[in-house]
Design a protein around this motif. Structure first.
Motif, PDB file in Angstrom:
ATOM      1  N   PRO A   2      49.792 -57.338  49.141  1.00  9.10           N
ATOM      2  CA  PRO A   2      48.713 -57.740  48.406  1.00  9.10           C
ATOM      3  C   PRO A   2      48.367 -59.017  48.046  1.00  9.10           C
ATOM      4  O   PRO A   2      47.485 -59.443  47.960  1.00  9.10           O
ATOM      5  CB  PRO A   2      48.794 -56.746  47.188  1.00  9.10           C
ATOM      6  N   ASP A   3      49.296 -60.087  48.076  1.00  9.92           N
ATOM      7  CA  ASP A   3      49.296 -61.240  47.673  1.00  9.92           C
ATOM      8  C   ASP A   3      49.007 -62.193  48.785  1.00  9.92           C
ATOM      9  O   ASP A   3      48.580 -63.456  48.727  1.00  9.92           O
ATOM     10  CB  ASP A   3      50.616 -61.780  47.213  1.00  9.92           C
ATOM     11  N   SER A   4      48.936 -61.766  50.245  1.00 12.41           N
ATOM     12  CA  SER A   4      48.550 -62.666  51.346  1.00 12.41           C
ATOM     13  C   SER A   4      47.147 -62.557  51.566  1.00 12.41           C
ATOM     14  O   SER A   4      46.457 -61.833  51.366  1.00 12.41           O
ATOM     15  CB  SER A   4      49.424 -62.060  52.599  1.00 12.41           C
ATOM     16  N   PRO A   5      46.711 -63.604  52.238  1.00 10.32           N
ATOM     17  CA  PRO A   5      45.276 -63.671  52.444  1.00 10.32           C
ATOM     18  C   PRO A   5      44.847 -62.441  53.331  1.00 10.32           C
ATOM     19  O   PRO A   5      45.999 -62.279  54.318  1.00 10.32           O
ATOM     20  CB  PRO A   5      45.062 -65.264  53.251  1.00 10.32           C
ATOM     21  N   ALA A   6      43.536 -62.142  53.497  1.00  5.99           N
ATOM     22  CA  ALA A   6      43.100 -61.000  54.267  1.00  5.99           C
ATOM     23  C   ALA A   6      43.364 -61.519  55.664  1.00  5.99           C
ATOM     24  O   ALA A   6      43.682 -60.671  56.590  1.00  5.99           O
ATOM     25  CB  ALA A   6      41.631 -60.797  53.930  1.00  5.99           C
ATOM     26  N   PHE A   7      43.215 -62.940  56.091  1.00  8.99           N
ATOM     27  CA  PHE A   7      43.462 -63.255  57.401  1.00  8.99           C
ATOM     28  C   PHE A   7      44.726 -62.907  58.007  1.00  8.99           C
ATOM     29  O   PHE A   7      44.863 -62.349  58.995  1.00  8.99           O
ATOM     30  CB  PHE A   7      43.246 -64.817  57.413  1.00  8.99           C
TER      31      PHE A   7
END
Length: 155
Positions: A2-7
């Motif tokens: 959940p903390d990573s960019p959507a990319f």
């Protein structure tokens, strides 16, 4: 994550897809076709899959600074499949925790400067380019890509 960019989530999904196709295709080639090449001086079947592996490790080297020692002379199917799997796993491990700041970092690659994000996209495109080459090699050798068999009515 959940903390990573959507990319990153999208990228990892794309990696899973192309990895599956490349591994299925490599597996479909008989061992006696791994040294086949369409013409003198053009990559063989084995060399195409090794080239994908090498490029994957080029990406990994940009992510973690570590260069890989690879046997780029083998044409053994099982060895190449293992190398491919290991390279894709390493991509996933090294990209899963990237932040927006990491993705915006400028890298020198292919004789130019680009963001890490752009470099990752370039490597993904490279995987697809050589998967297409391997598909053409397969068709030229009577090997049907496994995912196409259902569409073509084969078992």
């Amino acid at each position: 994550n959940p903390d990573s960019p959507a990319f990153i989530d999208d990228y990892l999904g794309q990696i899973d897809f192309v990895e599956g196709r490349i591994l299925q295709l490599e597996s479909a080639f008989p061992q006696d076709k791994m040294d086949w090449r369409p013409a003198e001086g053009i990559r063989s079947v084995a060399e195409v899959f090794l080239h994908i592996t090498e490029a994957n490790y080029y990406l990994i080297s940009k992510l973690n600074g570590e260069a890989a020692e690879l046997d780029m002379k083998t044409s053994d199917k099982e060895e190449i499949a293992g190398m491919l799997k290991k390279s894709f796993s390493a991509i996933k491990e090294n990209t899963a925790g990237l932040t927006k700041e990491d993705l915006n970092k400028i890298e020198k690659a292919f004789g130019t400067e680009m963001s890490l994000r752009n470099f990752m996209i370039s490597i993904l495109n490279h995987m697809h380019e050589h998967m297409g080459q391997a598909i053409a090699y397969a068709r030229m050798n009577g090997v049907v890509p496994p995912w196409s068999k259902k569409q073509e009515g084969e078992k």
